[in-house]
Scaffold this motif. Structure first.
Motif, PDB file in Angstrom:
ATOM      1  N   ARG B 161     -10.572   0.640 -11.404  1.00  0.00           N
ATOM      2  CA  ARG B 161     -10.429   0.064 -10.057  1.00  0.00           C
ATOM      3  C   ARG B 161     -11.464   0.681  -9.124  1.00  0.00           C
ATOM      4  O   ARG B 161     -12.010   0.030  -8.252  1.00  0.00           O
ATOM      5  CB  ARG B 161      -9.027   0.363  -9.501  1.00  0.00           C
ATOM      6  CG  ARG B 161      -8.000  -0.665  -9.912  1.00  0.00           C
ATOM      7  CD  ARG B 161      -6.604  -0.302  -9.366  1.00  0.00           C
ATOM      8  NE  ARG B 161      -5.601  -0.437 -10.416  1.00  0.00           N
ATOM      9  CZ  ARG B 161      -5.097  -1.599 -10.819  1.00  0.00           C
ATOM     10  NH1 ARG B 161      -5.472  -2.722 -10.258  1.00  0.00           N
ATOM     11  NH2 ARG B 161      -4.212  -1.651 -11.792  1.00  0.00           N
ATOM     12  N   THR B 200      -4.413   2.226 -18.519  1.00  0.00           N
ATOM     13  CA  THR B 200      -4.045   2.369 -17.103  1.00  0.00           C
ATOM     14  C   THR B 200      -2.530   2.477 -16.907  1.00  0.00           C
ATOM     15  O   THR B 200      -1.757   2.227 -17.835  1.00  0.00           O
ATOM     16  CB  THR B 200      -4.515   1.152 -16.279  1.00  0.00           C
ATOM     17  OG1 THR B 200      -3.676   0.035 -16.607  1.00  0.00           O
ATOM     18  CG2 THR B 200      -5.956   0.792 -16.582  1.00  0.00           C
ATOM     19  N   SER B 202      -1.052   0.492 -14.880  1.00  0.00           N
ATOM     20  CA  SER B 202      -0.847  -0.756 -14.153  1.00  0.00           C
ATOM     21  C   SER B 202       0.592  -1.269 -14.278  1.00  0.00           C
ATOM     22  O   SER B 202       1.232  -1.117 -15.308  1.00  0.00           O
ATOM     23  CB  SER B 202      -1.808  -1.824 -14.690  1.00  0.00           C
ATOM     24  OG  SER B 202      -1.660  -3.014 -13.930  1.00  0.00           O
ATOM     25  N   ILE B 206      -3.449  -7.070 -16.318  1.00  0.00           N
ATOM     26  CA  ILE B 206      -4.842  -7.082 -15.836  1.00  0.00           C
ATOM     27  C   ILE B 206      -5.771  -7.712 -16.875  1.00  0.00           C
ATOM     28  O   ILE B 206      -6.884  -8.094 -16.535  1.00  0.00           O
ATOM     29  CB  ILE B 206      -5.336  -5.665 -15.443  1.00  0.00           C
ATOM     30  CG1 ILE B 206      -5.062  -4.636 -16.562  1.00  0.00           C
ATOM     31  CG2 ILE B 206      -4.671  -5.206 -14.160  1.00  0.00           C
ATOM     32  CD1 ILE B 206      -5.641  -3.260 -16.289  1.00  0.00           C
ATOM     33  N   GLU B 230       0.008  -4.011 -18.887  1.00  0.00           N
ATOM     34  CA  GLU B 230      -1.454  -4.181 -18.802  1.00  0.00           C
ATOM     35  C   GLU B 230      -1.895  -5.530 -19.359  1.00  0.00           C
ATOM     36  O   GLU B 230      -2.882  -6.096 -18.916  1.00  0.00           O
ATOM     37  CB  GLU B 230      -2.146  -3.069 -19.591  1.00  0.00           C
ATOM     38  CG  GLU B 230      -1.800  -1.667 -19.115  1.00  0.00           C
ATOM     39  CD  GLU B 230      -2.597  -0.610 -19.847  1.00  0.00           C
ATOM     40  OE1 GLU B 230      -2.209  -0.225 -20.976  1.00  0.00           O
ATOM     41  OE2 GLU B 230      -3.634  -0.178 -19.302  1.00  0.00           O
TER      42      GLU B 230
END
Lengths: 314, 314
Positions: B161, B200, B202, B206, B230
């Motif tokens: 990011r 990640t 997350s 993504i 993810e």
């Protein structure tokens, strides 16, 4: 990070502070101020043993605790104690471990005995004529030690499967002020004592409703897993008040769980110790009532005692 | 009892032994030779964080492990790493703690990267043209380090990011043999890499199915809790093979769990890594297939790596 040995922990421990912290912990727990998921556990077959992981935190507290406790009941053959364990205290802001308490199960013994003290103080009849201790292990010893402040009665019967162990406990140099009678007959103990504490790892009921006289209080601390049971279900039917450390946990395991699972009593009959501490009318309201307190041990006790030790060190 | 510092642990760790132990662990797990209950966890709100307790044993092993790992994602603001943890190794005969491994999360990083290596070795296409690393944290670094032995490809794209973090990782002194391109566009990374590793924390997908070219293998290691994700569910639909470290655990949380809970794929589509290790035909069978490996992290990995360290010390 502070790694604390048993010796350091014993020196640091203030019993009056622990008793206060355990009471505060039960109240916070019953008022929904804690996050305590179900106990995680492992069991072992050869040799038989179990490991319980208790963990959680006070929503407004600084720390979370993870306590790992083991019970391997053939250990004494190897010259080792059955129970062992350690506590880990973590910073709730960062997840950092702030202390490892290498208490070898000592703090579990103390926080369990402290809960027994709270239960006896709240629920036992005013006029205790005889105390019956069922079991002869470390917890039998600690329960008796902690009862000192809860009652003036010094007459005790101690029962163990092995009468020699009961005799040994009766002669413990630290229990001299108690008049302890080792006893072979559990029916005699149960029918002559109006405060009974059960502390065994029994897997089947050993105390039955017929044994119990009116006005008796029983605290059961031994059954800490689904396969353990000390009190027959009918005791919970006969009891005027059934108090537990945790309603949700005592529905899953411990003595009361057997009565609930068999439908002998409803879940609604359970009252939490933390609620009785706030409103004693939820507990014993007459000398003639039979009361039972089932203590399975909750993580808030582990958190409170670990914090007591840690705060007195730092 | 041996208390091992991170420094001692790093010195004691033999990566080839760990890789072998992790593979053996996955096989034992998939063959029912372990006792591993569901993960115990705590979550925190202010600041946000989580604590996972993984525990279990090999039925024929000498030890049981309890691993406590924390993730507090605002820690970097305080100059602390997000992840931390320690492992406790106990004697399965007595319940005694034999070692406390104060690895600060390092062994979790290593055993996770080792699983990534196993997944890539087994499931990636033979001709890896570009590696895509999604995330820039410690696990991104370790996954890449461990891929060294799994492929000759040295071309890597790294996405974060924060592109600055991707640039920083690309210049890591320990990754000089890799040709690393920090990249802002995740679509470009996903559509140009045929080995993708997502690392990640997350909480929403993504990587989407449309990004992925035929012949790609994706290993997802970031989602270790119910609220993390993810990979979009359609990746699991599109994949020819969905491999997981643990079927039961990946049905509860991790990337595959979202696809199962939404009914996008059936539980039966999951194949365990331990089974693929024994029978590689359960994994990739052609260069054109799309394969996914969801790694949520299982206690057998913690047990195996803790034993590796402990046995090399004692």
């Amino acid at each position: 990070m502070k790694i604390l040995s048993l010796e350091v922990i014993k020196k640091a421990l203030s019993i009056p502070k622990v008793l206060k912290a355990i009471e505060d912990g039960f109240i916070a727990y019953s008022q929904g101020q804690t996050v305590i998921p179900p106990v995680a556990s492992l069991s072992f077959k050869d040799p038989p043993g179990d490991c319980h992981i208790k963990y959680g935190y006070l929503k407004k507290g600084k720390y979370y605790v993870v306590k790992v406790a083991s019970g391997f009941y053939e250990n004494p053959k190897l010259g080792l104690s059955s129970n062992n364990g350690l506590m880990l205290l973590f910073d709730k802001q960062t997840g950092r471990c702030v202390s490892i308490l290498l208490d070898e199960g000592y703090l579990t013994d103390i926080r369990t005995a402290a809960a027994g003290y709270v239960a006896a103080k709240l629920l036992a009849p005013k006029n205790i004529t005889n105390i019956g201790i069922v079991g002869t292990g470390a917890q039998a010893y600690y329960q008796l030690k902690f009862l000192r402040e809860a009652t003036k009665c010094r007459k005790v019967m101690v029962w163990g499967r092995d009468i020699e162990k009961a005799k040994k406990l009766s002669m413990h140099h630290d229990l001299k002020e108690w008049e302890i009678q080792p006893i072979k007959d559990l029916v005699e103990l149960a029918s002559k004592s109006n405060l009974i504490i059960t502390t065994t790892a029994s897997t089947q009921p050993i105390i039955f409703a017929d044994f119990i006289m009116p006005g008796t209080h029983i605290t059961a601390v031994g059954a800490d897993d689904t396969h353990k049971q000390e009190l027959d279900e009918n005791i919970f039917v006969k009891a005027d008040r059934v108090v537990v450390d945790s309603k949700s946990q005592c529905a899953l395991f411990g003595d009361a769980s057997h009565a609930i699972k068999k439908g002998s009593i409803n879940f609604e009959k359970l009252v939490e110790l933390g609620d009785v501490l706030v409103d004693p009318s939820l507990g014993r309201t007459s000398e003639e009532q039979i009361t039972v307190c089932d203590l399975t041990g909750i993580a808030i006790q582990d958190l409170q005692i670990a914090e007591c030790v840690f705060s007195s060190i730092s």
